[in-house]
Design a protein around this motif. Structure first.
Motif, PDB file in Angstrom:
ATOM      1  N   PHE A 369     -15.340  14.567 -41.803  1.00 42.48           N
ATOM      2  CA  PHE A 369     -16.457  14.147 -40.953  1.00 42.48           C
ATOM      3  C   PHE A 369     -16.536  12.625 -40.872  1.00 42.48           C
ATOM      4  O   PHE A 369     -16.843  12.051 -39.822  1.00 42.48           O
ATOM      5  N   PHE A 370     -16.240  11.942 -41.997  1.00 45.62           N
ATOM      6  CA  PHE A 370     -16.340  10.479 -42.035  1.00 45.62           C
ATOM      7  C   PHE A 370     -15.266   9.853 -41.155  1.00 45.62           C
ATOM      8  O   PHE A 370     -15.519   8.886 -40.431  1.00 45.62           O
ATOM      9  N   LYS A 371     -14.060  10.421 -41.215  1.00 50.42           N
ATOM     10  CA  LYS A 371     -12.972   9.898 -40.383  1.00 50.42           C
ATOM     11  C   LYS A 371     -13.278  10.096 -38.902  1.00 50.42           C
ATOM     12  O   LYS A 371     -13.002   9.218 -38.085  1.00 50.42           O
ATOM     13  N   VAL A 429     -26.501  11.505 -47.511  1.00 50.72           N
ATOM     14  CA  VAL A 429     -26.576  12.500 -46.441  1.00 50.72           C
ATOM     15  C   VAL A 429     -26.351  11.830 -45.089  1.00 50.72           C
ATOM     16  O   VAL A 429     -27.070  10.905 -44.715  1.00 50.72           O
ATOM     17  N   PHE A 430     -25.351  12.298 -44.359  1.00 45.74           N
ATOM     18  CA  PHE A 430     -25.020  11.762 -43.041  1.00 45.74           C
ATOM     19  C   PHE A 430     -25.556  12.723 -41.981  1.00 45.74           C
ATOM     20  O   PHE A 430     -24.874  13.663 -41.572  1.00 45.74           O
ATOM     21  N   ASP A 431     -26.799  12.474 -41.543  1.00 42.61           N
ATOM     22  CA  ASP A 431     -27.429  13.400 -40.613  1.00 42.61           C
ATOM     23  C   ASP A 431     -27.833  12.686 -39.322  1.00 42.61           C
ATOM     24  O   ASP A 431     -27.087  12.684 -38.357  1.00 42.61           O
ATOM     25  N   ASN A 432     -28.992  12.058 -39.301  1.00 41.81           N
ATOM     26  CA  ASN A 432     -29.474  11.389 -38.092  1.00 41.81           C
ATOM     27  C   ASN A 432     -28.564  10.207 -37.740  1.00 41.81           C
ATOM     28  O   ASN A 432     -28.492   9.229 -38.488  1.00 41.81           O
ATOM     29  N   PRO A 433     -27.848  10.253 -36.600  1.00 39.56           N
ATOM     30  CA  PRO A 433     -26.871   9.199 -36.285  1.00 39.56           C
ATOM     31  C   PRO A 433     -27.478   7.807 -36.192  1.00 39.56           C
ATOM     32  O   PRO A 433     -26.889   6.838 -36.677  1.00 39.56           O
ATOM     33  N   ASP A 434     -28.656   7.675 -35.567  1.00 37.15           N
ATOM     34  CA  ASP A 434     -29.272   6.348 -35.454  1.00 37.15           C
ATOM     35  C   ASP A 434     -29.569   5.770 -36.832  1.00 37.15           C
ATOM     36  O   ASP A 434     -29.305   4.590 -37.101  1.00 37.15           O
ATOM     37  N   VAL A 435     -30.110   6.599 -37.710  1.00 36.99           N
ATOM     38  CA  VAL A 435     -30.477   6.148 -39.051  1.00 36.99           C
ATOM     39  C   VAL A 435     -29.233   5.819 -39.868  1.00 36.99           C
ATOM     40  O   VAL A 435     -29.161   4.782 -40.535  1.00 36.99           O
ATOM     41  N   VAL A 436     -28.238   6.697 -39.818  1.00 34.90           N
ATOM     42  CA  VAL A 436     -27.022   6.491 -40.610  1.00 34.90           C
ATOM     43  C   VAL A 436     -26.307   5.211 -40.196  1.00 34.90           C
ATOM     44  O   VAL A 436     -25.898   4.405 -41.044  1.00 34.90           O
ATOM     45  N   VAL A 437     -26.147   4.997 -38.896  1.00 29.42           N
ATOM     46  CA  VAL A 437     -25.430   3.807 -38.428  1.00 29.42           C
ATOM     47  C   VAL A 437     -26.215   2.547 -38.767  1.00 29.42           C
ATOM     48  O   VAL A 437     -25.642   1.541 -39.204  1.00 29.42           O
ATOM     49  N   GLU A 465     -21.070   3.266 -29.868  1.00 31.46           N
ATOM     50  CA  GLU A 465     -20.079   4.340 -29.929  1.00 31.46           C
ATOM     51  C   GLU A 465     -20.224   5.139 -31.223  1.00 31.46           C
ATOM     52  O   GLU A 465     -20.095   6.374 -31.228  1.00 31.46           O
ATOM     53  N   LEU A 466     -20.511   4.451 -32.333  1.00 28.13           N
ATOM     54  CA  LEU A 466     -20.684   5.148 -33.607  1.00 28.13           C
ATOM     55  C   LEU A 466     -21.874   6.103 -33.557  1.00 28.13           C
ATOM     56  O   LEU A 466     -21.819   7.207 -34.113  1.00 28.13           O
ATOM     57  N   ILE A 467     -22.943   5.686 -32.906  1.00 28.61           N
ATOM     58  CA  ILE A 467     -24.109   6.566 -32.781  1.00 28.61           C
ATOM     59  C   ILE A 467     -23.747   7.808 -31.966  1.00 28.61           C
ATOM     60  O   ILE A 467     -24.104   8.938 -32.332  1.00 28.61           O
ATOM     61  N   GLN A 468     -23.008   7.607 -30.872  1.00 29.63           N
ATOM     62  CA  GLN A 468     -22.596   8.741 -30.041  1.00 29.63           C
ATOM     63  C   GLN A 468     -21.649   9.664 -30.807  1.00 29.63           C
ATOM     64  O   GLN A 468     -21.788  10.895 -30.768  1.00 29.63           O
ATOM     65  N   ARG A 469     -20.702   9.079 -31.534  1.00 28.96           N
ATOM     66  CA  ARG A 469     -19.769   9.896 -32.312  1.00 28.96           C
ATOM     67  C   ARG A 469     -20.514  10.664 -33.398  1.00 28.96           C
ATOM     68  O   ARG A 469     -20.159  11.799 -33.735  1.00 28.96           O
ATOM     69  N   VAL A 479     -24.322  20.524 -42.286  1.00 31.60           N
ATOM     70  CA  VAL A 479     -24.854  19.439 -43.104  1.00 31.60           C
ATOM     71  C   VAL A 479     -24.194  19.383 -44.480  1.00 31.60           C
ATOM     72  O   VAL A 479     -24.008  18.301 -45.050  1.00 31.60           O
ATOM     73  N   GLY A 480     -23.809  20.534 -45.015  1.00 27.32           N
ATOM     74  CA  GLY A 480     -23.167  20.548 -46.327  1.00 27.32           C
ATOM     75  C   GLY A 480     -21.834  19.841 -46.348  1.00 27.32           C
ATOM     76  O   GLY A 480     -21.360  19.415 -47.408  1.00 27.32           O
ATOM     77  N   GLU A 481     -21.204  19.700 -45.172  1.00 30.42           N
ATOM     78  CA  GLU A 481     -19.921  19.005 -45.076  1.00 30.42           C
ATOM     79  C   GLU A 481     -20.094  17.556 -44.643  1.00 30.42           C
ATOM     80  O   GLU A 481     -19.111  16.837 -44.468  1.00 30.42           O
ATOM     81  N   ARG A 482     -21.346  17.142 -44.458  1.00 30.73           N
ATOM     82  CA  ARG A 482     -21.626  15.759 -44.060  1.00 30.73           C
ATOM     83  C   ARG A 482     -22.330  15.019 -45.193  1.00 30.73           C
ATOM     84  O   ARG A 482     -23.328  14.337 -44.995  1.00 30.73           O
ATOM     85  N   MET A 483     -21.798  15.156 -46.382  1.00 31.32           N
ATOM     86  CA  MET A 483     -22.380  14.500 -47.549  1.00 31.32           C
ATOM     87  C   MET A 483     -21.274  13.864 -48.385  1.00 31.32           C
ATOM     88  O   MET A 483     -20.152  14.358 -48.431  1.00 31.32           O
ATOM     89  N   ILE A 484     -21.612  12.746 -49.024  1.00 30.75           N
ATOM     90  CA  ILE A 484     -20.709  12.073 -49.958  1.00 30.75           C
ATOM     91  C   ILE A 484     -21.505  11.787 -51.225  1.00 30.75           C
ATOM     92  O   ILE A 484     -22.659  11.345 -51.156  1.00 30.75           O
ATOM     93  N   GLU A 485     -20.912  12.070 -52.365  1.00 31.50           N
ATOM     94  CA  GLU A 485     -21.552  11.698 -53.623  1.00 31.50           C
ATOM     95  C   GLU A 485     -21.329  10.203 -53.853  1.00 31.50           C
ATOM     96  O   GLU A 485     -20.187   9.749 -53.953  1.00 31.50           O
ATOM     97  N   LEU A 486     -22.420   9.453 -53.885  1.00 32.24           N
ATOM     98  CA  LEU A 486     -22.339   8.016 -54.120  1.00 32.24           C
ATOM     99  C   LEU A 486     -22.355   7.769 -55.624  1.00 32.24           C
ATOM    100  O   LEU A 486     -23.383   7.954 -56.279  1.00 32.24           O
TER     101      LEU A 486
END
Length: 497
Positions: A369-371, A429-437, A465-469, A479-486
């Motif tokens: 998902f990150f790539k 958690v990588f969910d809301n695109p605006d917030v994450v970017v 573009e990152l927000i759109q992607r 959502v379970g696949e859009r997480m990274i352990e920091l």
């Protein structure tokens, strides 16, 4: 100095505490700076009358002399030098009369030691670098787009009007006629000049300073940091609370917190309670915007008199040696020179005192998902494999976090003793695109070096573009696949007695 000794000129500016940054000056509106611009022009004119006559600029080699550029050089150098000094002193970009006077003194000292031509040539190539950057990226643009500043924001049109004939004369750009349009394109010579100038800016640490300034500006602009942080790091509040418990600090301590941000550790995690009634906690940050939010939180928690605030960089703490019992900070080492920061923290604690940091460290971003989401920036980093598969190379990390090995090594290198540490991780958690970017680009400020390689307008385009992607990734991955352990480390050491 030879006219092409750009690197030598940049090093001279650093030596004499002069900072040439037309982008910084032009990105601030005259209404925001007020009468400061008029005063800066007046002082720059005085410098020009004393040092800037054409005969003093005779040793320019093949560089053309421009009265307009000579005056701009002194004005923008004076104002950017004063603005940086003002920001370091107050956190604000508007310089005082004293800042302007000090900047003038630094410029005079530089001119009298190395010559006005060194300042002029250095300014010329800084501007030339900024001029060529969009061409190095896009190769060409219409002459009309050039003059209206489509890709050269924030340079004003009247300055571009002066620079273009020089660029054509120097043959770094060429003018072509195509389909009824006048098109400007970078030449092979221009590409070589840009690459050389860019490397000089890197080697002199000029680029690093520009990026460092951008960190502070971004934090000043983030008004909803706690909301962003809670959304992407839902368990971080608990992690900070666990950190305070792990420290097991006695009450009534004299404490310094560096890089306090909005006061998440100071108040939400309960650090202030360890100052109790007879102790004291000084919370510092280099961002005025962050300190203002921390002060609002101070009032929310009943305005305990044992807590005070001070604008300060962890690399230049304004306190005498051996002042505090404890110096503490969280998630800041990736923004600063870590060795210098930890050394400063140790300097201001008393012998036997505690220095402690809670810090995230480097992690594997080789997630599908990150790539997908951050492909445009990962491509810029050069971390995409050269093979046709185009898979992200997990061996090259791009987070700019220190490694797990670096952090304890720095503690030992500065001379701290009795070092102990504990590892901790929290979900990202990588969910809301605006917030994450916003969080990644403006908050934790990953990829700043890559974004800095882009022209100003293209940085904004990449962010959009990152927000759109991100919206596409959100639909594609659960959502379970859009997480990274920091991963993080809690570490403390004692100053030798």
């Amino acid at each position: 100095m030879k006219p092409v000794d750009f690197l030598g000129g940049l090093k001279s500016t650093m030596e004499f505490q002069v900072f040439i940054d037309p982008l910084l000056v032009n990105s601030q509106s005259e209404s925001a700076l007020g009468s400061v611009t008029d005063r800066a022009r007046e002082m720059a004119q005085g410098l020009h009358e004393t040092y800037g006559q054409m005969k003093a600029l005779a040793d320019l080699g093949e560089l053309p002399y421009s009265l307009h550029i000579a005056r701009l050089c002194l004005y923008e150098t004076l104002l950017s030098t004063a603005m940086v000094a003002a920001h370091e002193r107050t956190g604000q970009m508007v310089p005082s009369e004293l800042d302007l006077q000090n900047a003038s003194v630094h410029i005079k000292e530089m001119i009298e030691h190395v010559g006005i031509q060194v300042l002029y040539v250095t300014y010329y190539y800084v501007v030339g670098h900024d001029l060529l950057q969009p061409f190095a990226y896009h190769k060409e643009m219409t002459e009309y787009d050039f003059f209206i500043g489509v890709r050269h924001y924030p340079y004003p049109a009247e300055n571009l009007d002066i620079i273009l004939p020089i660029a054509l004369y120097r043959r770094v750009l060429r003018l072509q006629h195509r389909d009824g349009e006048r098109v400007l394109a970078i030449t092979k010579s221009g590409t070589r000049v840009y690459s050389w100038a860019h490397q000089c800016l890197i080697d002199s640490n000029y680029i690093e300073k520009r990026i460092h300034l951008s960190y502070v500006y971004q934090f000043d602009a983030v008004k909803d940091w706690d909301e962003l942080s809670h959304t992407v790091w839902p368990e971080m509040d608990q992690a900070r609370t666990d950190y305070i418990k792990w420290l097991d600090l006695p009450s009534e301590q004299s404490m310094l917190e560096v890089a306090c941000g909005t006061g998440a550790l100071t108040f939400d995690a309960g650090l202030y309670q360890h100052a109790a009634t007879r102790g004291h906690l000084v919370a510092t940050d280099s961002s005025v915007g962050m300190l203002e939010q921390a002060q609002q939180k101070h009032r929310k928690y009943g305005a305990p008199i044992t807590v005070s605030f001070e604008l300060a960089s962890v690399e230049r703490l304004p306190f005498p040696d051996d002042t505090f019992d404890v110096c503490i900070g969280s998630f800041f080492l990736h923004f600063v020179n870590p060795h210098k920061a930890i050394s400063e923290m140790m300097r201001v604690v008393r012998p036997g005192g505690i220095v402690s940091v809670f810090q995230g460290y480097d992690f594997d971003v080789n997630k599908p998902f990150f790539k997908d989401w951050f492909h445009p920036i990962l491509e810029l980093t050069g971390n995409l494999n050269a093979n046709s598969s185009g898979h992200f190379n997990a061996n090259n990390r791009t987070t700019y976090m220190p490694s797990a090995e670096n952090i304890p090594a720095w503690f030992h290198e500065v001379g701290l003793e009795q070092v102990r540490l504990d590892l901790h991780s929290s979900p990202w958690v990588f969910d809301n695109p605006d917030v994450v970017v916003q969080h990644i680009v403006r908050g934790v400020s990953f990829f700043q070096k890559e974004l800095h390689e882009l022209p100003w307008d293209d940085r904004r385009a990449v962010i959009e573009e990152l927000i759109q992607r991100g919206q596409d990734v959100r639909r594609k991955y659960p959502v379970g696949e859009r997480m990274i352990e920091l991963p993080g480390v809690m570490i403390q050491g004692a100053k030798p007695v």
